[in-house]
Write an enzyme that holds these catalytic residues in place. Sequence first.
Site, PDB file in Angstrom:
ATOM      1  N   ARG A 267      -5.716   5.685  -7.441  1.00  0.00           N
ATOM      2  CA  ARG A 267      -6.065   7.053  -7.678  1.00  0.00           C
ATOM      3  C   ARG A 267      -5.533   7.387  -9.486  1.00  0.00           C
ATOM      4  NH1 ARG A 267      -0.328   7.769  -4.401  1.00  0.00           N
ATOM      5  NH2 ARG A 267      -0.815   9.681  -4.635  1.00  0.00           N
TER       6      ARG A 267
ATOM      7  N   LEU B 264       1.380  -1.412   0.086  1.00  0.00           N
ATOM      8  CA  LEU B 264       0.214   0.045  -0.138  1.00  0.00           C
ATOM      9  C   LEU B 264       0.858   0.983  -0.065  1.00  0.00           C
ATOM     10  CD1 LEU B 264      -2.150  -0.351   2.883  1.00  0.00           C
ATOM     11  CD2 LEU B 264      -2.593  -1.077   0.305  1.00  0.00           C
ATOM     12  N   ASP B 265       0.596   2.107  -0.137  1.00  0.00           N
ATOM     13  CA  ASP B 265       0.836   3.749  -0.373  1.00  0.00           C
ATOM     14  C   ASP B 265       1.484   4.071   0.886  1.00  0.00           C
ATOM     15  OD1 ASP B 265       1.766   4.042  -3.133  1.00  0.00           O
ATOM     16  OD2 ASP B 265      -0.572   5.812  -3.281  1.00  0.00           O
ATOM     17  N   LYS B 266       2.424   4.567   1.117  1.00  0.00           N
ATOM     18  CA  LYS B 266       2.498   5.318   2.490  1.00  0.00           C
ATOM     19  C   LYS B 266       1.480   5.846   3.652  1.00  0.00           C
ATOM     20  CE  LYS B 266       5.065   9.061   4.341  1.00  0.00           C
ATOM     21  NZ  LYS B 266       6.223  10.377   4.411  1.00  0.00           N
TER      22      LYS B 266
END
Length: 339
Positions: free
Chosen positions: A258, A159-161
């Site tokens: 996104r 997952l993204d930060k």
Amino acid sequence: MTSTGQPEDDGDGADIPTAPEADGRRIERSLEIAPADAGRRLDQALAQLLPDFSRGRIQAWIDAGMVELDGRPTKRRARLTGGERVEIRAWVPTLEAHAPEPMDLNILYEDAHLLVIDKPAGLVVHPAAGNWSGTLLNGLLSYDPALAGLPRCGIVHRLDKDTSGLLVVARTPAAHKSLVEQLRTRSVTREYRALVVGKVTAGGRVDAPVGRHPVRRTAMAVTAAGKPALTDYRVLARFPGHTLLALRLHTGRTHQIRVHMAHIGHPLVGDALYGGTRTAGAGLPPATAAAVRAFSRQALHAIALGLRHPETDAPMRWEAPMAPDFAALLARLESMREP
């Protein structure tokens, strides 16, 4: 890898040292191909014969010349006739460069094969340039040092930060192989919640390839040169100028949700990289609009994860409560929910 963060891993060949001096563990095997495997590809047969190693790792060994078929280097797509002799002299890297770091991990499920973790926003999953410490991987090494023997400490998707929510970690080679295969065949279910800018009239599907942005190298984009990417979405709630969506991933491209939401004109609240801060707050009362504009990350949460247990094959599913900051934002909007 996710799709909302770093890419999923279909293999781990990039981590394989190609010289004996490389730091790692020596692997030596001598195998004979059974007549029943006649007609199969070499990498397919070896993946079945060596269940402790992923097919991606085996392919990397073959590509690096660490596998010989009847005494000669070969190719992963070599067709077998049965009776061939396979010699493997390979290396599995260690992770000594990544130090264990004590960390409070929110573990929702644990057994000898799996860890399911609710990752907070702000935590980087894997060390990389600019983030060589303080990552989830460092915390995992402290929690279970045996994970050092697995590719990327058992992390099979990311997952993204600044995306919160669920991810699964393998604890054994067999579990790692199973989870990578489930991700490859798209049998893992991953559900998300996102607050987007604008009014989404109905649910739908975005089927658009995602690849590196042609100009902004830190961003991704819908591009003909990208990899296939598929996202389903449905409307959960509408507020003035904003919509809460439930999303399901069918592929795992970097920043997939996104990019796809921005592509259809509904970027995520708080997502400066893809335009989610320019019009966020529009249509809301001033105080609420200010709170929306002040949301300091993309409003994205991995809320549910489903897969088949790598040992028992039983279907399993977990849900994570909304991250506190996201929950507080939605609570502020709740009184403005529209029909």
